[in-house]
Design an enzyme around this catalytic site. Sequence first.
Site, mmCIF file in Angstrom:
data_model
loop_
_atom_site.group_PDB
_atom_site.id
_atom_site.type_symbol
_atom_site.label_atom_id
_atom_site.label_comp_id
_atom_site.label_asym_id
_atom_site.label_seq_id
_atom_site.Cartn_x
_atom_site.Cartn_y
_atom_site.Cartn_z
ATOM 1 N N GLY A 145 -1.766 -5.887 -1.991
ATOM 2 C CA GLY A 145 -1.060 -6.164 -0.736
ATOM 3 C C GLY A 145 -1.846 -5.597 0.438
ATOM 4 C CG HIS A 146 -2.203 -1.332 0.872
ATOM 5 N ND1 HIS A 146 -1.940 -0.647 -0.279
ATOM 6 C CD2 HIS A 146 -1.225 -0.991 1.743
ATOM 7 C CE1 HIS A 146 -0.846 0.089 -0.130
ATOM 8 N NE2 HIS A 146 -0.385 -0.111 1.096
ATOM 9 C CB SER A 167 2.485 2.589 -2.802
ATOM 10 O OG SER A 167 1.538 1.997 -1.952
HETATM 11 P P1 AMP Z 1 2.415 1.123 3.080
HETATM 12 O O1 AMP Z 1 1.163 1.762 2.561
HETATM 13 O O2 AMP Z 1 3.400 0.784 2.013
HETATM 14 O O3 AMP Z 1 2.993 1.852 4.261
HETATM 15 O O4 AMP Z 1 1.954 -0.299 3.645
HETATM 16 C C1 AMP Z 1 0.924 -0.434 4.578
HETATM 17 C C2 AMP Z 1 0.902 -1.864 5.068
HETATM 18 O O5 AMP Z 1 0.701 -2.737 3.957
HETATM 19 C C3 AMP Z 1 2.219 -2.300 5.733
HETATM 20 O O6 AMP Z 1 1.917 -3.132 6.844
HETATM 21 C C4 AMP Z 1 2.902 -3.077 4.630
HETATM 22 O O7 AMP Z 1 3.801 -4.049 5.107
HETATM 23 C C5 AMP Z 1 1.717 -3.729 3.948
HETATM 24 N N1 AMP Z 1 2.063 -4.110 2.576
HETATM 25 C C6 AMP Z 1 2.585 -3.310 1.608
HETATM 26 N N2 AMP Z 1 2.832 -4.033 0.489
HETATM 27 C C7 AMP Z 1 2.472 -5.309 0.753
HETATM 28 C C8 AMP Z 1 2.490 -6.528 0.016
HETATM 29 N N3 AMP Z 1 2.932 -6.598 -1.243
HETATM 30 N N4 AMP Z 1 2.036 -7.652 0.617
HETATM 31 C C9 AMP Z 1 1.572 -7.604 1.901
HETATM 32 N N5 AMP Z 1 1.530 -6.493 2.644
HETATM 33 C C10 AMP Z 1 1.974 -5.359 2.096
#
Ligand code: AMP
Length: 269
Positions: free
Chosen positions: A32-33, A181
Amino acid sequence: MIIFKSINNLKKKVNFSKNIGFVPTMGAIHEGHLSLINQSKKKCDKTVVSIFINPKQFNNKLDFKNYPRNLNKDIKLLKKNKVDYLLLPKYDELFRVNLRKKIRLKNKDRILCAKYRPGHFEGVLHVINQYLNLIQPKFIFLGEKDYQQYHLISNFIKDKFITRAYLCKTIRQNNLYALSSRNKLLKNKDLHILKSVTMIIKKFYFSLKKEKKNVKNLGHTKMLLEKTGINLEYLEIRNKINFSKKISKGNFKIFIAYYFKNIRFIDNF
Ligand code: AMP
């Protein structure tokens, strides 16, 4: 990839006349990241990724303590994906500067995650404000998985910064549950619950798309979800643009937050 442990150092070294793309994360990097990073690499000359687990975003100490951390693996993955700059800021740098005006959400925004996690988005916006003040990227790349976060950040930065928010679609496991995560905290044998939850919401989503009146099945859908063994926090249908409860056939989103094995998950369709 150059690693910076302070935003000020990054600011000194990077040529900000360039078209910079910025991807803020909390680490435990997954596909996703990486999809956000790929978008940034397509649209921008240089990509900055940050990893910072912001304690102010957690309204539960145990959730903060248990949040997955794997910096060495993250660094390898980011290098492999040819990220230009990795920023690993320290708490003090982000929080020592007291903002003249404390960030507050508008009452109308205190819904969904903002309602159930008081202080969460204020914590997010504080850090984003600090980052953008110093980095001034052209775009900040955000995932649709956290759609309320995207909505609040894009409104927050609209009149304040030159930076524009770029929404990237949710990356899913086999078209089902969103990569996250926090999935890493579950044993493989428990992942099927996330699949069942997603299948129930997807079915409801398609029925709503077909007939708005199927909104009446919200209660039934909640019941099906609870039967899977999750602890449902909310399931709501909201207008995709202004988050009101007034929806029409094409402009809604279904938002869900739930706990499974004491781990909090969110998604939207
Ligand atoms: P986080 O590390 O969970 O704070 O996420 C960092 C960025 O990655 C945020 O903009 C989330 O929306 C994005 N993100 C997390 N998981 C996904 C996913 N499965 N698909 C797309 N973007 C994601």
